[in-house]
Design a protein around this motif. Structure first.
Motif, PDB file in Angstrom:
ATOM      1  N   HIS A  59      -9.040   2.708  -5.598  1.00  0.00           N
ATOM      2  CA  HIS A  59      -8.588   1.747  -4.578  1.00  0.00           C
ATOM      3  C   HIS A  59      -9.028   0.309  -4.846  1.00  0.00           C
ATOM      4  O   HIS A  59      -8.276  -0.616  -4.574  1.00  0.00           O
ATOM      5  N   TRP A  82      -2.476  -3.751  -3.005  1.00  0.00           N
ATOM      6  CA  TRP A  82      -2.197  -2.502  -2.305  1.00  0.00           C
ATOM      7  C   TRP A  82      -0.733  -2.469  -1.889  1.00  0.00           C
ATOM      8  O   TRP A  82       0.027  -3.397  -2.121  1.00  0.00           O
ATOM      9  N   ARG A 111      -2.478  -3.526   6.437  1.00  0.00           N
ATOM     10  CA  ARG A 111      -1.808  -3.458   5.138  1.00  0.00           C
ATOM     11  C   ARG A 111      -0.428  -2.802   5.232  1.00  0.00           C
ATOM     12  O   ARG A 111       0.022  -2.411   6.283  1.00  0.00           O
ATOM     13  N   GLN A 147      -5.866   5.885  10.862  1.00  0.00           N
ATOM     14  CA  GLN A 147      -4.972   5.386   9.818  1.00  0.00           C
ATOM     15  C   GLN A 147      -3.534   5.787  10.079  1.00  0.00           C
ATOM     16  O   GLN A 147      -3.205   6.967  10.141  1.00  0.00           O
TER      17      GLN A 147
HETATM   18  C1  FRU Z   1      -7.358   3.677   1.235  1.00  0.00           C
HETATM   19  C2  FRU Z   1      -8.808   3.537   1.599  1.00  0.00           C
HETATM   20  C3  FRU Z   1      -8.987   2.640   2.803  1.00  0.00           C
HETATM   21  C4  FRU Z   1     -10.273   1.978   2.475  1.00  0.00           C
HETATM   22  C5  FRU Z   1     -10.120   1.766   1.005  1.00  0.00           C
HETATM   23  C6  FRU Z   1     -11.398   1.443   0.322  1.00  0.00           C
HETATM   24  O1  FRU Z   1      -6.922   4.990   1.117  1.00  0.00           O
HETATM   25  O2  FRU Z   1      -9.453   4.764   1.843  1.00  0.00           O
HETATM   26  O3  FRU Z   1      -9.040   3.278   4.028  1.00  0.00           O
HETATM   27  O4  FRU Z   1     -10.414   0.813   3.209  1.00  0.00           O
HETATM   28  O5  FRU Z   1      -9.437   2.875   0.529  1.00  0.00           O
HETATM   29  O6  FRU Z   1     -11.772   2.259  -0.716  1.00  0.00           O
END
Ligand code: FRU
Ligand code: FRU
Ligand code: FRU
Ligand code: FRU
Length: 492
Positions: free
Chosen positions: A111, A163, A245, A336
Motif C-alpha cells: 500500500h 491509490w 479516497r 471502510q
Molecule cells: C488499504 C489500507 C488502508 C490503510 C492503508 C495503509 O487497504 O489498509 O485502510 O490506510 O492500507 O497501509
C-alpha cells in the motif's frame, strides 16, 4: 430468498430519491447489517461456506495464472469508461489501469508503494480463446517519478503513493485519470510523524493505440481536487486512520450534463468522541433483538464510521469540484466503504462498495466482498440489497469461525475467505476483482493478479451469482472486456 436465522428485522428504507444537493444521508444501519449473520448457516462445519450460494463468489482455484508474467503485483483495477460506465477499447485495444507494486516487496507491504500502471490487449476476442492469464501486456507506469508528489505543500514525505480511482475517455483520445494521491510521513520505524495525507486528484493524458500496442502521453501534471473537509468527511486531525479516497465519476441519468463523483470517506467525528445514534442502529420499534444505544456506543463500534461521499463538478474540465453531503453512512457498521461506484439499471440507482470482514464494527460480521444498495436516485433512502443485508457478492466464508489474516488464514476458515477483493461491477453484471490469498491455514498462496471474472444478476433489491457463466460461474482470468470501441475517426 435465502433462509434467515432468528434476529433483528432490518430497517425500513423507502428508496425515495432526494435532490443531489439535499442534506439527506441514507443509513446502512446495524439492524440492516445484522441480516448478514441471519443469512449465515450456524451449522456450517469447519472450512465450509456458511453464506448463501447465490451471494457467494464461486471458489477460485489455487493454481491461478499471473496476468503480468511476473513483472508486478497487481490489485485494484479499473477500465477506461465513459460517464455511463461503458468500457471502451481504443483502435481495437482494451486498456485497464491497476495499482501495481514491485514483486520484491511482500504483498502486504504494497500500500505505501502503490503506483498506477496500465495493461492492454486486443479487443473482441472471446475469453476462452485468449491466453489463460487474460492475454494482457503490461504497458508500465502511468506517471514519471516525482509527478504525483508535486501537489503536497509538505515535501518531507517518507512515501508517496498513488491509490485507486477511475479513468474517463474523452474526445480526441484524451483520458482524465481520477485517482488518490497520497503522502505518508513516517519515521524509520514506520510510525507516523504526522497523519498521512490522501487527496482526490486528476491528471490528464492521451492514449495512442494501434495494432502494435498502446502508449500513453501527458500525465505530467496533477490537479488537487478535494481534501477531506472535517464537516462531511473526516480528516487526519480528527482521526489519523481516516479513509478518504477512490474517486469514481459518472453522469446521473436524472441530471444530464452534470458530472458527479462518489468516493470513500468517514463520518466527520473525532475518533475518540464519535457517537452513533438511534438512527444509525435503525431497529424497529419493539424489536426484541434490538441493542441499546449505550451498549453500542460503549462497545468500540464507534471506531467504524465509514461513509460514501458525493461531489459535483463545477466546470466542464472537471478540475473544480464541490462537496455535497455523504449519500450513505455506515456509522457503527463498518469503517471502510471502498471504491464506491454507481450502476444504473431499470430506472434504479445501484450503489456498490467493497468492504472487509475485518472492518465491521464490534457485534457485526460479514464476508469480504462487494455490498450494494438500491434507490430511486443518486441520493436516496437506499435499501441494502438481499434481505436488507447489503451483501451483493462475498467470498466463500464461514462466519462461525474467525477469519484470520490474508497472511495467516484461520485454521477453520474456508480456503476462499480471502480469495478476492476490490470487486468492480461492469456492464452486464460482470464483476472483476484481484486475488489476495487462496487456501487454508496450512496451504495457502498469495495472489497479486486478477481473479476470474464472474457474473451477477441484478434484479430489484436482489442479486444472485450466475453459475451458468464460464465454468461453474467462473469466467476468464483477468477478463475485463470492452463493450464499446472508439477509433480515430469516431465521435470520441
Ligand atoms: C488499504 C489500507 C488502508 C490503510 C492503508 C495503509 O487497504 O489498509 O485502510 O490506510 O492500507 O497501509
Ligand atoms: C430533480 C431531483 C430528482 C429527484 C428529485 C427529488 O432535481 O433531484 O433527481 O428525483 O429531485 O426531489
Ligand atoms: C482497496 C484499497 C483502496 C485503496 C487501495 C490502496 O483494495 O484499499 O481503497 O485505494 O486499496 O492500496
Ligand atoms: C480500529 C480502526 C479501524 C481501522 C483501523 C486503522 O481501531 O480504527 O476501524 O480500519 O483501526 O488502523
Amino acid at each position: 430468498q435465502p433462509d434467515l436465522q432468528p434476529g433483528a428485522e432490518p430497517t425500513v428504507h423507502t428508496q425515495q430519491a432526494y435532490a443531489p444537493e439535499d442534506d439527506f444521508t441514507a443509513k446502512w444501519t446495524r439492524a440492516d447489517a445484522k441480516q448478514l449473520q441471519r443469512l449465515s448457516d450456524p451449522n456450517a462445519a469447519s472450512r465450509e461456506n456458511s453464506m448463501p450460494a447465490s451471494l457467494t463468489m464461486p471458489t477460485v482455484p489455487q493454481d491461478f495464472p499471473d496476468m503480468s508474467n511476473g513483472e508486478v503485483w497487481v490489485w485494484d483495477t479499473w477500465p477506461l469508461t465513459d460517464e455511463h460506465g461503458n468500457q471502451y477499447s481504443v483502435n481495437g485495444q482494451e486498456i485497464i489501469f491497476s495499482l501495481v507494486a514491485d514483486r520484491s516487496l511482500g504483498f502486504d507491504d504494497r500500500h505505501v508503494f502503490a503506483k498506477i500502471g496500465y495493461f492492454f490487449r486486443p479487443a473482441g476476442i472471446p475469453a476462452d480463446e485468449r491466453p489463460e492469464n487474460g492475454g494482457w501486456t503490461y504497458g508500465g507506469l502511468v506517471f514519471k517519478e516525482g509527478v504525483t508528489g508535486t501537489i503536497f505543500e509538505d515535501q518531507s514525505y517518507s512515501h508517496q503513493t498513488q491509490w485507486s480511482g477511475s479513468a474517463r475517455i474523452m474526445k480526441g483520445g484524451e483520458i482524465k485519470l481520477f485517482f488518490t494521491d497520497v503522502a505518508f510521513y513516517r519515521d524509520a520505524a514506520g510510525n507516523n510523524i504526522k497523519p498521512y495525507d490522501p487527496r482526490i486528484a486528476l491528471s490528464v493524458g492521451k492514449v495512442h493505440a494501434n495494432k502494435n500496442g498502446v502508449k500513453l502521453t501527458g500525465f505530467d501534471k496533477v490537479t488537487d481536487l478535494l481534501q477531506a473537509d472535517g464537516t462531511y468527511y473526516q480528516t487526519g486531525e480528527q482521526n489519523p486512520y481516516f479513509n478518504f479516497r477512490d474517486p469514481f465519476t459518472f453522469e446521473d441519468p436524472a441530471h444530464p450534463g452534470e458530472t458527479y463523483m462518489v468516493f470513500e470517506g468517514n463520518s466527520a467525528m473525532p475518533r475518540e468522541s464519535a457517537q452513533c445514534t438511534e438512527e444509525d442502529l435503525g431497529y424497529r420499534e419493539g424489536d426484541p433483538y434490538a441493542e441499546s444505544l449505550d451498549e453500542v456506543n460503549a462497545s468500540g463500534a464507534t471506531y467504524q464510521i465509514g461513509n460514501i461521499g458525493l461531489a459535483k463538478a463545477k466546470n466542464d474540465e472537471l478540475t473544480e469540484w464541490e462537496f455535497l453531503p455523504p449519500i450513505l453512512s455506515a456509522n457503527c457498521v463498518t469503517d471502510q466503504t471502498e471504491r464506491p461506484q454507481f450502476v444504473f439499471k431499470d430506472g434504479k440507482s445501484y450503489l456498490f462498495t467493497i468492504s472487509h470482514r475485518g472492518t465491521f464494527a464490534a457485534g457485526l460480521d460479514g464476508p469480504e466482498g462487494v455490498y450494494g444498495f438500491v434507490g430511486d436516485g443518486i441520493r436516496s433512502d437506499f435499501q441494502p440489497l438481499n434481505s436488507g443485508s447489503g451483501l451483493a457478492l462475498g467470498n466463500p466464508t464461514n462466519l462461525n469461525f474467525a477469519g484470520g489474516q490474508p497472511f495467516a488464514p484461520d485454521y477453520n476458515q474456508h480456503p476462499g475467505h480471502f480469495q478476492a477483493y476490490s470487486h468492480y461491477v461492469m456492464p452486464g453484471g460482470l464483476v472483476q476483482s484481484f486475488i489476495d490469498t487462496i487456501g487454508t491455514h496450512d496451504d495457502f498462496v498469495r495472489g497479486g493478479t486478477l481473479a476470474p471474472t464472474v457474473k451477477m444478476d441484478i434484479e430489484g433489491a436482489s442479486t444472485s451469482v450466475d453459475y451458468s457463466y464460464g465454468t461453474g460461474g467462473l469466467g476468464g482470468w483477468a477478463d475485463i472486456p470492452a463493450n464499446l470501441d472508439v477509433n480515430s475517426g469516431g465521435k470520441l
